[in-house]
Design a protein around this motif. Structure first.
Motif, PDB file in Angstrom:
ATOM      1  N   LYS A  82      51.148  -3.537  61.669  1.00  0.00           N
ATOM      2  CA  LYS A  82      51.773  -2.280  62.093  1.00  0.00           C
ATOM      3  C   LYS A  82      51.944  -1.328  60.912  1.00  0.00           C
ATOM      4  O   LYS A  82      51.756  -0.111  61.049  1.00  0.00           O
ATOM      5  CB  LYS A  82      53.122  -2.560  62.760  1.00  0.00           C
ATOM      6  CG  LYS A  82      52.995  -3.229  64.122  1.00  0.00           C
ATOM      7  CD  LYS A  82      54.357  -3.495  64.736  1.00  0.00           C
ATOM      8  CE  LYS A  82      54.205  -4.166  66.098  1.00  0.00           C
ATOM      9  NZ  LYS A  82      55.522  -4.480  66.716  1.00  0.00           N
ATOM     10  N   PHE A  86      50.207   2.268  60.746  1.00  0.00           N
ATOM     11  CA  PHE A  86      50.996   3.476  60.523  1.00  0.00           C
ATOM     12  C   PHE A  86      50.475   4.249  59.312  1.00  0.00           C
ATOM     13  O   PHE A  86      50.291   5.467  59.365  1.00  0.00           O
ATOM     14  CB  PHE A  86      52.465   3.102  60.308  1.00  0.00           C
ATOM     15  CG  PHE A  86      53.340   4.276  59.977  1.00  0.00           C
ATOM     16  CD1 PHE A  86      53.785   5.135  60.966  1.00  0.00           C
ATOM     17  CD2 PHE A  86      53.720   4.528  58.663  1.00  0.00           C
ATOM     18  CE1 PHE A  86      54.582   6.234  60.658  1.00  0.00           C
ATOM     19  CE2 PHE A  86      54.514   5.619  58.340  1.00  0.00           C
ATOM     20  CZ  PHE A  86      54.948   6.472  59.342  1.00  0.00           C
ATOM     21  N   THR A  89      46.995   5.731  60.111  1.00  0.00           N
ATOM     22  CA  THR A  89      47.118   6.816  61.084  1.00  0.00           C
ATOM     23  C   THR A  89      47.556   8.098  60.395  1.00  0.00           C
ATOM     24  O   THR A  89      46.995   9.177  60.615  1.00  0.00           O
ATOM     25  CB  THR A  89      48.129   6.453  62.185  1.00  0.00           C
ATOM     26  OG1 THR A  89      47.654   5.307  62.904  1.00  0.00           O
ATOM     27  CG2 THR A  89      48.297   7.603  63.174  1.00  0.00           C
ATOM     28  N   TYR A 116      38.637   6.720  63.182  1.00  0.00           N
ATOM     29  CA  TYR A 116      39.778   5.964  63.702  1.00  0.00           C
ATOM     30  C   TYR A 116      39.400   5.152  64.941  1.00  0.00           C
ATOM     31  O   TYR A 116      39.953   4.073  65.170  1.00  0.00           O
ATOM     32  CB  TYR A 116      40.932   6.915  64.034  1.00  0.00           C
ATOM     33  CG  TYR A 116      42.219   6.215  64.412  1.00  0.00           C
ATOM     34  CD1 TYR A 116      43.142   5.862  63.429  1.00  0.00           C
ATOM     35  CD2 TYR A 116      42.504   5.881  65.734  1.00  0.00           C
ATOM     36  CE1 TYR A 116      44.314   5.204  63.758  1.00  0.00           C
ATOM     37  CE2 TYR A 116      43.670   5.224  66.072  1.00  0.00           C
ATOM     38  CZ  TYR A 116      44.575   4.886  65.084  1.00  0.00           C
ATOM     39  OH  TYR A 116      45.728   4.229  65.409  1.00  0.00           O
ATOM     40  N   GLY A 138      48.499   5.429  68.209  1.00  0.00           N
ATOM     41  CA  GLY A 138      48.237   6.067  66.923  1.00  0.00           C
ATOM     42  C   GLY A 138      47.153   7.116  67.017  1.00  0.00           C
ATOM     43  O   GLY A 138      47.181   8.123  66.295  1.00  0.00           O
TER      44      GLY A 138
END
Length: 204
Positions: A82, A86, A89, A116, A138
């Motif tokens: 995660k 994060f 992103t 992405y 995201g």
């Protein structure tokens, strides 16, 4: 003056193209060929970035992001996954507005070799132990390229070009990218089982 500036920022004269797909489908070759074929179409020289532009690399010119050997390390735990998601992103979004968007304003063709969406289709490549619903969340914070090409080819042909993973894993990757197409209908699927240069010519 402010109104003209806002319109200028919204409407760019350049073009951003993302090329995604499993390894061995010819992304890098087609990206380079696309740039050379369309160099006269745009007022500025084309730029190619791998995944996303880097910031803290003074030697970076057209191609960025260090090469990695995928699938050789175990996935991160959920917390680190995660954190990774994060961070990247935010970096995808930041790099778009700070590096890519200014190039588009100047009239460059910007080609992204992976983006992405590759995290969504193939999280194992990036050692992510996280659900695709979270990764899709995201995606909302990452600006979309003008065009996304998904390169595909039969598994046997991909294996002939690049055999760093098994044929079974190649088939799994192809299926994941095909499911990504259903989630994002704007993706354009291109079959690259022929000559890569002729495929690039057809894209142009």
């Amino acid at each position: 003056h402010i109104t003209r500036l806002v319109r200028r920022l919204k409407k760019t004269t350049g073009l951003c193209v993302a090329i995604i797909g499993p390894d061995g489908t010819g992304k890098s070759t087609i990206a380079k060929h696309l740039c050379s074929s369309m160099s006269d179409t745009f007022s500025k020289d084309p730029k190619v970035f791998h995944l996303r532009p880097l910031f803290f690399n003074s030697s970076q010119k057209e191609t960025s992001s260090k090469s990695i050997t995928p699938y050789t390390s175990p996935p991160r735990n959920r917390i680190l996954s995660k954190v990774f998601m994060f961070y990247h992103t935010m970096m995808f979004s930041f790099s778009y507005w700070v590096k890519i968007h200014p190039l588009l304003l100047k009239g460059h063709l910007v080609v992204l070799d992976r983006y992405y969406l590759d995290l969504l289709a193939d999280p194992a490549r990036f050692r992510l132990n996280i659900g695709k619903k979270v990764l899709s969340l995201g995606k909302r914070f990452v600006p979309s390229p003008h065009i996304v090409f998904l390169l595909d080819a039969p598994a046997k042909i991909i294996q002939q070009r690049k055999s760093e993973v098994s044929e079974d894993l190649t088939n799994q990757q192809r299926l994941s990218y095909q499911l990504l197409k259903k989630q994002f209908p704007e993706i354009i699927v291109i079959n690259t089982d022929g000559n890569e240069n002729s495929v690039a010519d057809s894209l142009v």
